[in-house]
Scaffold this active site. Sequence first.
Site, PDB file in Angstrom:
ATOM      1  N   LYS A 172       0.871  -1.173   0.000  1.00 47.68           N
ATOM      2  CA  LYS A 172       0.000   0.000   0.000  1.00 47.68           C
ATOM      3  C   LYS A 172       0.913   1.229   0.000  1.00 47.68           C
ATOM      4  O   LYS A 172       1.453   1.631   1.014  1.00 47.68           O
ATOM      5  CB  LYS A 172      -0.922   0.025   1.233  1.00 47.68           C
ATOM      6  CG  LYS A 172      -2.097   0.934   1.010  1.00 47.68           C
ATOM      7  CD  LYS A 172      -2.334   2.103   1.886  1.00 47.68           C
ATOM      8  CE  LYS A 172      -1.376   2.984   2.520  1.00 47.68           C
ATOM      9  NZ  LYS A 172      -1.212   4.291   1.847  1.00 47.68           N
ATOM     10  N   GLU A 247      10.387   1.961   9.931  1.00 48.21           N
ATOM     11  CA  GLU A 247      11.442   2.916   9.591  1.00 48.21           C
ATOM     12  C   GLU A 247      10.782   4.277   9.690  1.00 48.21           C
ATOM     13  O   GLU A 247       9.968   4.639   8.847  1.00 48.21           O
ATOM     14  CB  GLU A 247      11.965   2.604   8.176  1.00 48.21           C
ATOM     15  CG  GLU A 247      13.377   3.107   7.947  1.00 48.21           C
ATOM     16  CD  GLU A 247      13.384   4.558   7.577  1.00 48.21           C
ATOM     17  OE1 GLU A 247      13.579   5.395   8.492  1.00 48.21           O
ATOM     18  OE2 GLU A 247      13.188   4.867   6.404  1.00 48.21           O
ATOM     19  N   CYS A 283      14.176  11.182   5.678  1.00 49.07           N
ATOM     20  CA  CYS A 283      14.155  10.874   7.110  1.00 49.07           C
ATOM     21  C   CYS A 283      15.541  10.971   7.728  1.00 49.07           C
ATOM     22  O   CYS A 283      15.673  11.255   8.907  1.00 49.07           O
ATOM     23  CB  CYS A 283      13.560   9.497   7.334  1.00 49.07           C
ATOM     24  SG  CYS A 283      14.253   8.261   6.244  1.00 49.07           S
ATOM     25  N   GLU A 383      10.781  16.676  13.532  1.00 50.02           N
ATOM     26  CA  GLU A 383      11.173  16.510  12.137  1.00 50.02           C
ATOM     27  C   GLU A 383      10.369  17.507  11.299  1.00 50.02           C
ATOM     28  O   GLU A 383       9.148  17.424  11.240  1.00 50.02           O
ATOM     29  CB  GLU A 383      10.828  15.066  11.727  1.00 50.02           C
ATOM     30  CG  GLU A 383      11.331  14.675  10.381  1.00 50.02           C
ATOM     31  CD  GLU A 383      11.094  13.193  10.094  1.00 50.02           C
ATOM     32  OE1 GLU A 383       9.989  12.687  10.394  1.00 50.02           O
ATOM     33  OE2 GLU A 383      12.006  12.550   9.566  1.00 50.02           O
TER      34      GLU A 383
HETATM   35  P1  NDP Z   1       2.430   9.155   7.118  1.00 50.88           P
HETATM   36  O1  NDP Z   1       3.159   8.378   8.136  1.00 50.88           O
HETATM   37  O2  NDP Z   1       0.999   9.458   7.404  1.00 50.88           O
HETATM   38  O3  NDP Z   1       2.496   8.399   5.712  1.00 50.88           O
HETATM   39  C1  NDP Z   1       3.352   7.316   5.402  1.00 50.88           C
HETATM   40  C2  NDP Z   1       2.542   6.091   4.952  1.00 50.88           C
HETATM   41  O4  NDP Z   1       1.790   5.597   6.043  1.00 50.88           O
HETATM   42  C3  NDP Z   1       1.519   6.401   3.875  1.00 50.88           C
HETATM   43  O5  NDP Z   1       1.395   5.288   2.999  1.00 50.88           O
HETATM   44  C4  NDP Z   1       0.271   6.611   4.681  1.00 50.88           C
HETATM   45  O6  NDP Z   1      -0.892   6.492   3.911  1.00 50.88           O
HETATM   46  C5  NDP Z   1       0.421   5.506   5.708  1.00 50.88           C
HETATM   47  N1  NDP Z   1      -0.360   5.646   6.925  1.00 50.88           N
HETATM   48  C6  NDP Z   1      -0.699   6.786   7.570  1.00 50.88           C
HETATM   49  N2  NDP Z   1      -1.443   6.498   8.661  1.00 50.88           N
HETATM   50  C7  NDP Z   1      -1.573   5.152   8.715  1.00 50.88           C
HETATM   51  C8  NDP Z   1      -2.259   4.247   9.585  1.00 50.88           C
HETATM   52  N3  NDP Z   1      -2.955   4.676  10.629  1.00 50.88           N
HETATM   53  N4  NDP Z   1      -2.197   2.922   9.322  1.00 50.88           N
HETATM   54  C9  NDP Z   1      -1.496   2.472   8.264  1.00 50.88           C
HETATM   55  N5  NDP Z   1      -0.856   3.273   7.394  1.00 50.88           N
HETATM   56  C10 NDP Z   1      -0.878   4.601   7.619  1.00 50.88           C
HETATM   57  O7  NDP Z   1       3.209  10.487   6.822  1.00 50.88           O
HETATM   58  P2  NDP Z   1       2.611  11.857   6.206  1.00 50.88           P
HETATM   59  O8  NDP Z   1       2.502  11.682   4.758  1.00 50.88           O
HETATM   60  O9  NDP Z   1       1.376  12.289   6.916  1.00 50.88           O
HETATM   61  O10 NDP Z   1       3.778  12.873   6.603  1.00 50.88           O
HETATM   62  C11 NDP Z   1       3.762  13.485   7.894  1.00 50.88           C
HETATM   63  C12 NDP Z   1       5.121  13.581   8.479  1.00 50.88           C
HETATM   64  O11 NDP Z   1       5.651  12.272   8.646  1.00 50.88           O
HETATM   65  C13 NDP Z   1       6.149  14.286   7.612  1.00 50.88           C
HETATM   66  O12 NDP Z   1       6.094  15.648   7.778  1.00 50.88           O
HETATM   67  C14 NDP Z   1       7.419  13.675   8.106  1.00 50.88           C
HETATM   68  O13 NDP Z   1       7.844  14.347   9.261  1.00 50.88           O
HETATM   69  C15 NDP Z   1       7.031  12.265   8.461  1.00 50.88           C
HETATM   70  N6  NDP Z   1       7.385  11.304   7.391  1.00 50.88           N
HETATM   71  C16 NDP Z   1       8.506  10.575   7.552  1.00 50.88           C
HETATM   72  C17 NDP Z   1       8.900   9.711   6.561  1.00 50.88           C
HETATM   73  C18 NDP Z   1      10.138   8.920   6.701  1.00 50.88           C
HETATM   74  O14 NDP Z   1      10.690   8.446   5.710  1.00 50.88           O
HETATM   75  N7  NDP Z   1      10.618   8.696   7.896  1.00 50.88           N
HETATM   76  C19 NDP Z   1       8.157   9.558   5.316  1.00 50.88           C
HETATM   77  C20 NDP Z   1       6.953  10.360   5.253  1.00 50.88           C
HETATM   78  C21 NDP Z   1       6.619  11.197   6.262  1.00 50.88           C
HETATM   79  P3  NDP Z   1      -1.503   7.781   3.128  1.00 50.88           P
HETATM   80  O15 NDP Z   1      -0.555   8.910   3.240  1.00 50.88           O
HETATM   81  O16 NDP Z   1      -1.659   7.280   1.751  1.00 50.88           O
HETATM   82  O17 NDP Z   1      -2.791   8.097   3.814  1.00 50.88           O
END
Ligand code: NDP
Length: 481
Positions: A172, A247, A283, A383
């Site tokens: 997903k 991660e 990240c 972050e």
């Molecule tokens: P998210 O953690 O929401 O998104 C990452 C993935 O997780 C997406 O596929 C998202 O789906 C999915 N996801 C979100 N909530 C759930 C849940 N409850 N159960 C299962 N899967 C879930 O990050 P955001 O896009 O909201 O970004 C917000 C902040 O997160 C950023 O500003 C950054 O600080 C951090 N981030 C860190 C990353 C890293 O590599 N460490 C990567 C991305 C974000 P979908 O978005 O499709 O709804």
Amino acid sequence: MIPDRIQFYIGGAWTAPVSPARLSVENPATEQAIALIALGMDADIDAAVASARAAFPDWAATRPAERRAVLERVLEVTRARQADLARTITAEMGAPATMAFEEQAAVGVSHLEGFLAAFDEIPWQERLPNGTVIRREPIGVCGLITPWNWPINQIALKVLPAIATGCTCVLKPSELTPLSAMLYMEILDEAGVPAGVVNLVNGSGPVAGAALSRHPDVDMMSFTGSTRGGTAVSRDAAATVKRVTLELGGKSPNLVFADCGADLKARVAASAAECFLNSGQSCDAPTRMLVERSVYDTACEIAARVADETIVGDPTVEGDRMGPLVSAAQWSRVQGYIDGARTEGARLIAGGPGRPEGVNRGHFARPTVFADVTPDHTIWREEVFGPVLAITPFADEAEAVRLANDTDYGLAAYLQTGDPARAARVAAALRAGMVHVNGTPQSPGSPFGGYSMSGTGREGGLFGLEEYLEIKALHMPAGWN
Ligand code: NDP
């Protein structure tokens, strides 16, 4: 007319979704819709998991050499489609063209090379000195949830070890970057990955992601994204006692010592550029620069100059430049951190709020540097995930290490020094999963992952393959195996 990409890849075929929900995918540089996707719900996840479950016995029973041959074909096709991947990533998340090709899409190739190099080292079956036979077996059906910031990087780090170890999986991807994920399914299909081994359902995290995490027929979840998302996946997976690897984020320190000497300028400039790479949406970005006081003012000047000289604009243009942030929401979040840092008293020395001058469309932000950031400031701890560098002075090595470790995260740490003994000493004292000395990059096949709230588990190479394996101890009469 926006192209319709509403199908999911299930059982080796593009399949109509059950869910009626739709989302248009936006190009963050132009703010225009570029595709329409479906947002899957529980029934779509059920279909994909059933497909992965049905494919598991046959795929788990293949010989390692058969799986290696499939991965070698994946490598060939990935190389052939690297430019397509890069263009798609630029369109859906704004990575600038050259960097999208040379880094964002290229890691689809280099991670696979790393896995292939490690593959032959796996002792699928071995005998312990006490006579017990150890078998390594695929864990089963894996749920893989990936973010938008390095979309193919994270997909490759999860899908490839699942295939290699004999697991089957349901991916997903982020709803912001579904198109590169769908293209990757085409690559796997063309390479001959058997039907059902890899399946894809688009959808939102709280609906499709949660349905996958809760699913009783899924054995393991691998998640990359925010801490909030990671803890939600862990909670959802707990009831069925799945293995969970996470991660998550980082607030990685970068310790700059005065003993860099003549290299100081180059080391600080490269460090600042790395912070702004991918518009700061990495990240492991070196976002907290800690500088020895005797060279602090010089380092601040160099970092500010790098920010001022960074070209921000159209990501389809080749060359060194910074593209937009991924979305309007991410842009607003970053602006909130910039405004907050000013209010809390950090000293703005480059960039600042708003779009760069002359830009009036797209989610573009300004490369921004704050000096005199203290542990009381929000941008010290949280972050930002945008092009915002925080700089802080330190008096001596002990203070540098204390400040570096003053974080809930522990993903990467960076060190700039001319003294190898210091590098070894400080690297050992840093609580982080990866330490880079003088800009030495990650090599393909090295473990990627962090301590503490940066997650659990490691991705890439042998360590990344092991995450997808179960250990079976066979206690048999002597001489049998
Ligand atoms: P998210 O953690 O929401 O998104 C990452 C993935 O997780 C997406 O596929 C998202 O789906 C999915 N996801 C979100 N909530 C759930 C849940 N409850 N159960 C299962 N899967 C879930 O990050 P955001 O896009 O909201 O970004 C917000 C902040 O997160 C950023 O500003 C950054 O600080 C951090 N981030 C860190 C990353 C890293 O590599 N460490 C990567 C991305 C974000 P979908 O978005 O499709 O709804």
